[in-house]
Scaffold this motif. Structure first.
Motif, PDB file in Angstrom:
ATOM      1  N   GLY A  46      28.834  50.354  37.108  1.00  0.00           N
ATOM      2  CA  GLY A  46      29.612  49.176  37.470  1.00  0.00           C
ATOM      3  C   GLY A  46      31.095  49.382  37.221  1.00  0.00           C
ATOM      4  O   GLY A  46      31.624  50.475  37.424  1.00  0.00           O
ATOM      5  N   ALA A  47      31.767  48.342  36.737  1.00  0.00           N
ATOM      6  CA  ALA A  47      33.208  48.415  36.474  1.00  0.00           C
ATOM      7  C   ALA A  47      33.589  47.346  35.458  1.00  0.00           C
ATOM      8  O   ALA A  47      32.915  46.318  35.344  1.00  0.00           O
ATOM      9  N   VAL A  48      34.676  47.598  34.726  1.00  0.00           N
ATOM     10  CA  VAL A  48      35.222  46.613  33.802  1.00  0.00           C
ATOM     11  C   VAL A  48      36.709  46.433  34.079  1.00  0.00           C
ATOM     12  O   VAL A  48      37.371  47.312  34.622  1.00  0.00           O
ATOM     13  N   SER A  49      37.214  45.287  33.677  1.00  0.00           N
ATOM     14  CA  SER A  49      38.645  45.010  33.713  1.00  0.00           C
ATOM     15  C   SER A  49      39.167  45.190  32.293  1.00  0.00           C
ATOM     16  O   SER A  49      38.590  44.643  31.344  1.00  0.00           O
ATOM     17  N   TYR A  50      40.240  45.952  32.151  1.00  0.00           N
ATOM     18  CA  TYR A  50      40.907  46.105  30.865  1.00  0.00           C
ATOM     19  C   TYR A  50      42.259  45.416  30.981  1.00  0.00           C
ATOM     20  O   TYR A  50      43.057  45.747  31.859  1.00  0.00           O
ATOM     21  N   GLN A  51      42.511  44.453  30.110  1.00  0.00           N
ATOM     22  CA  GLN A  51      43.776  43.726  30.111  1.00  0.00           C
ATOM     23  C   GLN A  51      44.484  43.965  28.781  1.00  0.00           C
ATOM     24  O   GLN A  51      43.866  43.873  27.715  1.00  0.00           O
ATOM     25  N   ALA A  52      45.784  44.283  28.836  1.00  0.00           N
ATOM     26  CA  ALA A  52      46.607  44.472  27.642  1.00  0.00           C
ATOM     27  C   ALA A  52      47.567  43.291  27.521  1.00  0.00           C
ATOM     28  O   ALA A  52      48.166  42.863  28.513  1.00  0.00           O
ATOM     29  N   PHE A  53      47.703  42.754  26.304  1.00  0.00           N
ATOM     30  CA  PHE A  53      48.537  41.590  26.035  1.00  0.00           C
ATOM     31  C   PHE A  53      49.607  41.935  25.003  1.00  0.00           C
ATOM     32  O   PHE A  53      49.402  42.778  24.134  1.00  0.00           O
ATOM     33  N   SER A  54      50.732  41.226  25.055  1.00  0.00           N
ATOM     34  CA  SER A  54      51.811  41.447  24.091  1.00  0.00           C
ATOM     35  C   SER A  54      51.518  40.789  22.750  1.00  0.00           C
ATOM     36  O   SER A  54      52.064  41.188  21.730  1.00  0.00           O
ATOM     37  N   ALA A  55      50.650  39.782  22.746  1.00  0.00           N
ATOM     38  CA  ALA A  55      50.299  39.072  21.512  1.00  0.00           C
ATOM     39  C   ALA A  55      48.929  38.423  21.688  1.00  0.00           C
ATOM     40  O   ALA A  55      48.450  38.257  22.809  1.00  0.00           O
ATOM     41  N   ALA A  56      48.319  38.041  20.582  1.00  0.00           N
ATOM     42  CA  ALA A  56      46.995  37.425  20.621  1.00  0.00           C
ATOM     43  C   ALA A  56      46.988  36.116  21.393  1.00  0.00           C
ATOM     44  O   ALA A  56      45.979  35.743  21.983  1.00  0.00           O
ATOM     45  N   ASP A  57      48.113  35.418  21.386  1.00  0.00           N
ATOM     46  CA  ASP A  57      48.175  34.128  22.067  1.00  0.00           C
ATOM     47  C   ASP A  57      48.945  34.171  23.393  1.00  0.00           C
ATOM     48  O   ASP A  57      49.317  33.131  23.930  1.00  0.00           O
ATOM     49  N   ALA A  58      49.165  35.368  23.910  1.00  0.00           N
ATOM     50  CA  ALA A  58      49.871  35.496  25.195  1.00  0.00           C
ATOM     51  C   ALA A  58      49.039  34.838  26.299  1.00  0.00           C
ATOM     52  O   ALA A  58      47.832  35.057  26.382  1.00  0.00           O
TER      53      ALA A  58
END
Length: 120
Positions: A46-58
């Protein structure tokens, strides 16, 4: 930006294989690897989405990447991130790497990691 795990870092432990139905709730939310710990997301099916954030509450991710079956992605220490399955047949795991001198204990997902590999 491609993340490289330092050559002297060793494999410390791994999660079990996860699917849409077995993915633990903490991974569905925004979380970060411990300082000095790199992750490697490996997608078997299958596939996954990887998301990177600048902060935990972004409110929105800084970047997003689709990882297809047969591919992997290294994740940086202390990076706020979220991983989400994109297909019904998604099957993946995460390996963790750190300096050989560092003893890792009590990772936030300790209930779903393989205790046989030294995670308490």
């Amino acid at each position: 930006m491609m993340i490289l795990i330092p050559e002297n870092y060793i494999h410390k432990y791994a999660t079990t294989f996860w699917s849409n139905t077995t993915l633990p709730e903490p991974v569905c939310g925004i979380y970060a690897n411990k300082p000095g710990v790199y992750g490697r997301v490996s997608v078997m099916q299958g596939a996954v989405s990887y998301q990177a954030f600048s902060a935990a509450d972004a409110p929105t991710p800084d970047s997003e990447m689709r990882i297809e079956a047969g591919a992997f992605l290294a994740t940086a220490p202390s990076q706020w991130q979220r991983i989400a399955p994109l297909t019904e047949d998604t099957y993946f795991m995460i390996d963790f790497f750190a300096d050989p001198e560092v003893k890792l204990q009590g990772f936030g997902l300790k209930k779903v990691l393989n205790a046989e590999r030294g995670v308490e």
